[in-house]
Design a protein around this motif. Structure first.
Motif, mmCIF file in Angstrom:
data_model
loop_
_atom_site.group_PDB
_atom_site.id
_atom_site.type_symbol
_atom_site.label_atom_id
_atom_site.label_comp_id
_atom_site.label_asym_id
_atom_site.label_seq_id
_atom_site.Cartn_x
_atom_site.Cartn_y
_atom_site.Cartn_z
ATOM 1 N N LEU A 1 1.245 -1.218 0.172
ATOM 2 C CA LEU A 1 0.079 -0.223 -0.197
ATOM 3 C C LEU A 1 0.782 1.487 0.223
ATOM 4 C CD1 LEU A 1 -2.713 1.394 0.137
ATOM 5 C CD2 LEU A 1 -2.500 1.245 2.360
ATOM 6 N N VAL A 2 1.805 1.569 1.161
ATOM 7 C CA VAL A 2 2.829 1.814 0.371
ATOM 8 C C VAL A 2 3.684 2.619 -0.588
ATOM 9 C CG1 VAL A 2 5.132 3.130 1.703
ATOM 10 C CG2 VAL A 2 3.270 2.085 3.518
ATOM 11 N N GLU A 3 4.647 1.149 -0.964
ATOM 12 C CA GLU A 3 4.694 2.229 -2.062
ATOM 13 C C GLU A 3 3.695 1.992 -3.093
ATOM 14 O OE1 GLU A 3 8.494 1.055 -2.725
ATOM 15 O OE2 GLU A 3 7.904 1.586 -0.233
ATOM 16 N N LYS A 4 2.439 1.711 -3.399
ATOM 17 C CA LYS A 4 1.970 2.111 -4.694
ATOM 18 C C LYS A 4 0.829 3.749 -4.501
ATOM 19 C CE LYS A 4 -0.721 -1.608 -5.321
ATOM 20 N NZ LYS A 4 -2.595 -2.580 -5.390
ATOM 21 N N ARG A 5 1.012 4.704 -3.096
ATOM 22 C CA ARG A 5 0.896 5.859 -3.169
ATOM 23 C C ARG A 5 2.263 6.586 -3.468
ATOM 24 N NH1 ARG A 5 -3.275 5.347 1.397
ATOM 25 N NH2 ARG A 5 -4.984 4.721 0.689
ATOM 26 N N SER A 6 3.173 6.027 -3.202
ATOM 27 C CA SER A 6 4.915 6.403 -2.225
ATOM 28 C C SER A 6 5.215 7.102 -4.153
ATOM 29 C CB SER A 6 6.075 5.416 -2.543
ATOM 30 O OG SER A 6 7.724 6.549 -2.328
ATOM 31 N N ALA A 7 5.593 8.390 -3.970
ATOM 32 C CA ALA A 7 6.131 9.007 -5.050
ATOM 33 C C ALA A 7 7.835 8.992 -5.591
ATOM 34 C CB ALA A 7 6.108 10.943 -4.942
ATOM 35 N N ALA A 8 8.358 8.248 -4.703
ATOM 36 C CA ALA A 8 9.438 7.535 -5.264
ATOM 37 C C ALA A 8 10.241 6.527 -4.282
ATOM 38 C CB ALA A 8 10.688 8.309 -4.885
ATOM 39 N N PRO A 9 8.940 5.311 -4.659
ATOM 40 C CA PRO A 9 8.739 3.986 -3.885
ATOM 41 C C PRO A 9 9.868 3.393 -3.714
ATOM 42 C CG PRO A 9 8.093 3.277 -6.285
ATOM 43 C CD PRO A 9 8.579 5.084 -6.123
ATOM 44 N N LEU A 10 10.451 2.800 -2.846
ATOM 45 C CA LEU A 10 11.258 1.839 -2.270
ATOM 46 C C LEU A 10 11.808 0.422 -3.456
ATOM 47 C CD1 LEU A 10 14.166 1.404 -0.306
ATOM 48 C CD2 LEU A 10 12.423 -0.596 0.578
ATOM 49 N N VAL A 11 11.231 -0.182 -3.475
ATOM 50 C CA VAL A 11 10.252 -0.661 -4.782
ATOM 51 C C VAL A 11 9.365 -0.625 -5.548
ATOM 52 C CG1 VAL A 11 9.908 -3.250 -5.453
ATOM 53 C CG2 VAL A 11 11.631 -2.242 -2.817
ATOM 54 N N PRO A 12 10.457 -0.207 -6.619
ATOM 55 C CA PRO A 12 8.681 -0.508 -7.924
ATOM 56 C C PRO A 12 7.986 -1.025 -8.073
ATOM 57 C CG PRO A 12 10.931 0.515 -8.497
ATOM 58 C CD PRO A 12 10.953 0.191 -7.246
ATOM 59 N N LEU A 13 7.097 -1.740 -7.980
ATOM 60 C CA LEU A 13 6.433 -2.567 -8.166
ATOM 61 C C LEU A 13 5.729 -2.602 -9.753
ATOM 62 C CD1 LEU A 13 3.121 -1.864 -5.429
ATOM 63 C CD2 LEU A 13 5.198 -3.538 -5.317
ATOM 64 N N ARG A 14 6.260 -2.122 -10.874
ATOM 65 C CA ARG A 14 6.137 -2.310 -12.039
ATOM 66 C C ARG A 14 7.069 -3.676 -11.984
ATOM 67 N NH1 ARG A 14 9.403 1.803 -11.667
ATOM 68 N NH2 ARG A 14 11.578 1.787 -12.388
ATOM 69 N N ILE B 1 10.479 -12.685 -11.410
ATOM 70 C CA ILE B 1 9.873 -13.581 -10.083
ATOM 71 C C ILE B 1 10.041 -15.290 -10.248
ATOM 72 C CG2 ILE B 1 7.514 -14.374 -9.146
ATOM 73 C CD1 ILE B 1 6.374 -11.524 -10.761
ATOM 74 N N GLY B 2 10.026 -15.571 -11.277
ATOM 75 C CA GLY B 2 10.237 -16.963 -12.161
ATOM 76 C C GLY B 2 12.382 -17.174 -10.827
ATOM 77 N N GLY B 3 13.022 -16.223 -11.107
ATOM 78 C CA GLY B 3 14.429 -16.141 -10.794
ATOM 79 C C GLY B 3 15.061 -16.186 -9.325
ATOM 80 N N ASN B 4 14.300 -15.142 -9.150
ATOM 81 C CA ASN B 4 13.735 -15.271 -7.052
ATOM 82 C C ASN B 4 13.619 -16.525 -6.669
ATOM 83 O OD1 ASN B 4 14.740 -12.674 -6.332
ATOM 84 N ND2 ASN B 4 13.793 -11.957 -7.878
ATOM 85 N N LEU B 5 12.550 -16.654 -7.006
ATOM 86 C CA LEU B 5 11.811 -18.083 -6.519
ATOM 87 C C LEU B 5 13.014 -19.139 -7.121
ATOM 88 C CD1 LEU B 5 8.478 -18.230 -7.580
ATOM 89 C CD2 LEU B 5 9.196 -18.582 -5.386
ATOM 90 N N ILE B 6 13.763 -19.346 -7.586
ATOM 91 C CA ILE B 6 14.701 -20.705 -8.286
ATOM 92 C C ILE B 6 15.317 -19.821 -6.841
ATOM 93 C CG2 ILE B 6 16.747 -20.948 -10.492
ATOM 94 C CD1 ILE B 6 14.497 -20.523 -11.506
ATOM 95 N N ALA C 1 19.044 -1.281 -11.208
ATOM 96 C CA ALA C 1 19.705 -2.483 -11.187
ATOM 97 C C ALA C 1 19.866 -2.840 -9.652
ATOM 98 C CB ALA C 1 21.738 -1.948 -11.863
ATOM 99 N N GLY C 2 20.417 -1.802 -8.400
ATOM 100 C CA GLY C 2 20.369 -1.582 -7.336
ATOM 101 C C GLY C 2 19.079 -3.024 -6.258
ATOM 102 N N VAL C 3 17.859 -2.163 -6.921
ATOM 103 C CA VAL C 3 17.036 -2.792 -6.202
ATOM 104 C C VAL C 3 16.790 -4.210 -6.820
ATOM 105 C CG1 VAL C 3 14.976 -2.444 -7.676
ATOM 106 C CG2 VAL C 3 14.832 -2.331 -5.351
ATOM 107 N N ALA C 4 16.640 -4.060 -8.073
ATOM 108 C CA ALA C 4 16.559 -6.014 -8.229
ATOM 109 C C ALA C 4 17.844 -6.811 -7.660
ATOM 110 C CB ALA C 4 17.403 -5.466 -10.241
ATOM 111 N N SER C 5 19.306 -6.585 -7.626
ATOM 112 C CA SER C 5 19.614 -6.838 -7.219
ATOM 113 C C SER C 5 19.770 -7.152 -5.250
ATOM 114 C CB SER C 5 21.324 -6.204 -7.903
ATOM 115 O OG SER C 5 21.360 -5.548 -6.469
ATOM 116 N N GLY C 6 19.190 -6.427 -4.930
ATOM 117 C CA GLY C 6 19.148 -6.596 -3.653
ATOM 118 C C GLY C 6 17.860 -7.452 -3.451
#
Length: 466
Positions: free
Chosen positions: A239-252, A260-265, A384-389
């Motif tokens: 909910l916070v990320e949907k409303r944030s102008a500069a989200p920590l993790v872009p939901l896109r 998603i698949g790579g992280n499940l693996i 790159a940073g958030v995806a690697s995180g």
């Protein structure tokens, strides 16, 4: 040798160190408990405190590296990691060691995404980046399994303090060479932090990992309550990320099946790598009564097989795609776990354990490569940073959960404290690794087939066109 490959070697050394620190301590826990004073059950926080802070803060670490500059954040993180390693080695009490391990975990949460995002921005998309990410994934996989190999001789020969002291010269070397070999970069956008998002997602991850780690010693009601609290925090984070102008993790980012698949693996291999290694440590030292050095030698085949598997895996991913490589690798780990589940107190090493560890290690090495490449293949430099995180968090949190789950399974199915009674529980725990395989196969099913993957020549594969 081109400068970028020297940079990769430096970054992989950093990645290996921070993943190794999560597993190497497991071998030394009995020695640590003898030397320092802990409250009842308190020694478990030596390994789990690191995992909680590492996994819980990785997303924030990725955002920090994007906003403040990846090389700068890497250097600061290395300095903190070196200092906290010294504190661990000189710890005067159990509480002091646990606090220092938590500080180590915070530093690792900044280091891991910074290093991996520099890898991604150093190498262009396509086969060369696949090769670089394959090497990175291999070092992470080996770091997760080599702790016992390195930790045994160090603990028995020099003392448990040196499993922490050995980090210091590595950190100083990377700090000295980073300004020369590494490029600095950052993601564009507002120079600010989504503090609410950072607090909620970190709290959610910490509560989740805490619930699983504590589950064997807690009531079902308390564990369920903690799980519900974690779920509520995750919902609040969305909910916070949907409303944030500069989200920590872009939901896109979560629109990508590959991510998603790579992280499940990656989660699946984290669960298995740390979980199986922990159970085998207990089997070898408690049921068989062997020394830490002997255990390290016996388990070295897993690390060797992981190295070989990673080299084969990165070539196969480039040729046939990540999906089949991941699926076959997961099944290989299942075969290895099945062999381990047949162990008895009388089993000879080359009768079952050698073959089980070999199959498991080969699958782990190839599979971590496939998971890493899949999770990051469609990510732009801005993210790159958030995806690697996310990718690093998947492996680390998977490891913490894997240890807790398999430990609980082993305890529940043990029939006394005799070697045979303990082994009965360990056998069931090894077999339970198939549940982790199932998680990974779901992730592999989300990946595209080779025929539908973007190629290096397609617009989808070019920087700025994703």
């Amino acid at each position: 040798m081109p400068k970028r490959w020297l940079a990769l070697a430096l970054l992989c050394l950093t990645g290996f160190m921070i993943i190794l620190d999560a597993s190497i301590v497991l071998v030394a826990v009995p020695s640590i408990e003898q030397d320092l004073t802990f409250s009842s059950g308190g020694v478990q926080w030596v390994p789990s405190g690191y995992a909680l802070m590492f996994g819980g803060l990785l997303l924030l670490g990725g955002r920090v590296s994007d906003l403040l500059g990846r090389r700068r954040v890497l250097i600061v993180g290395l300095a903190v990691f070196a200092g906290s390693s010294l504190l661990c080695g000189f710890a005067w009490s159990g509480d002091a060691l646990v606090l220092a391990r938590g500080l180590q975990g915070i530093a690792a949460a900044v280091l891991a995404p910074s290093a991996l995002s520099i890898v991604m921005t150093t190498f262009p998309d396509g086969p060369e980046r696949n090769k670089a990410l394959g090497i990175w994934g291999a070092t992470s996989g080996v770091g997760g399994t080599a702790g016992s190999l390195i930790g045994g001789p160090v603990t028995d020969g020099l003392g448990w303090q040196w499993i922490f002291f050995i980090n210091v010269p590595v950190c100083l070397l990377v700090i000295a060479l980073a300004p020369v070999l590494l490029q600095d970069s950052r993601g564009p956008g507002k120079r600010g932090f989504d503090l609410t998002g950072a607090v909620t997602v970190t709290a959610a991850l910490i509560v989740l990992v805490y619930a699983v780690i504590e589950a064997p010693e807690s009531s079902a009601g308390r564990t369920t309550l903690l799980a519900l609290v974690s779920a509520a925090l995750f919902a609040l984070f969305v909910l916070v990320e949907k409303r944030s102008a500069a989200p920590l993790v872009p939901l896109r980012l979560f629109r990508s099946r590959a991510l998603i698949g790579g992280n499940l693996i990656t989660i699946a291999f984290g669960l298995g790598a740390f979980g199986l290694n922990y159970v085998y440590t207990q089997y070898a030292q408690l049921a068989l009564g062997i020394s830490a050095i002997q255990y390290g030698l016996m388990s070295s085949v897993l690390a060797a097989a992981a190295v070989c598997g990673s080299m084969v895996g990165q070539n196969l991913v480039t040729r046939v795609g990540a999906r089949p490589v991941a699926a076959v690798s997961l099944l290989l780990t299942g075969v290895g776990a099945t062999a381990m589940s047949r162990l008895t107190v009388e089993s000879g090493y080359f009768e079952l354990a050698f073959w089980g560890l070999t199959f498991f290690g080969a699958g782990l090495g190839a599979g971590t490569v496939a998971g890493s490449i899949s999770a990051l293949a469609q990510v732009t430099g801005d993210d790159a940073g958030v995806a690697s995180g996310l990718q690093n968090a998947s492996f680390q949190i998977g490891g913490a959960v894997g240890i807790a789950v398999l430990s609980a399974v082993a305890t529940a199915h043990s029939s006394g404290s005799s070697p045979a009674g303990l082994t009965a529980g360990y056998r069931v725990a090894f077999a339970a690794c198939w549940a982790f395989v199932a998680v990974g196969l779901v992730g592999a099913g989300l990946l595209r087939t080779r025929a539908t993957e973007p190629t290096a020549a397609s617009p989808a594969a070019q920087p700025g066109h994703r």
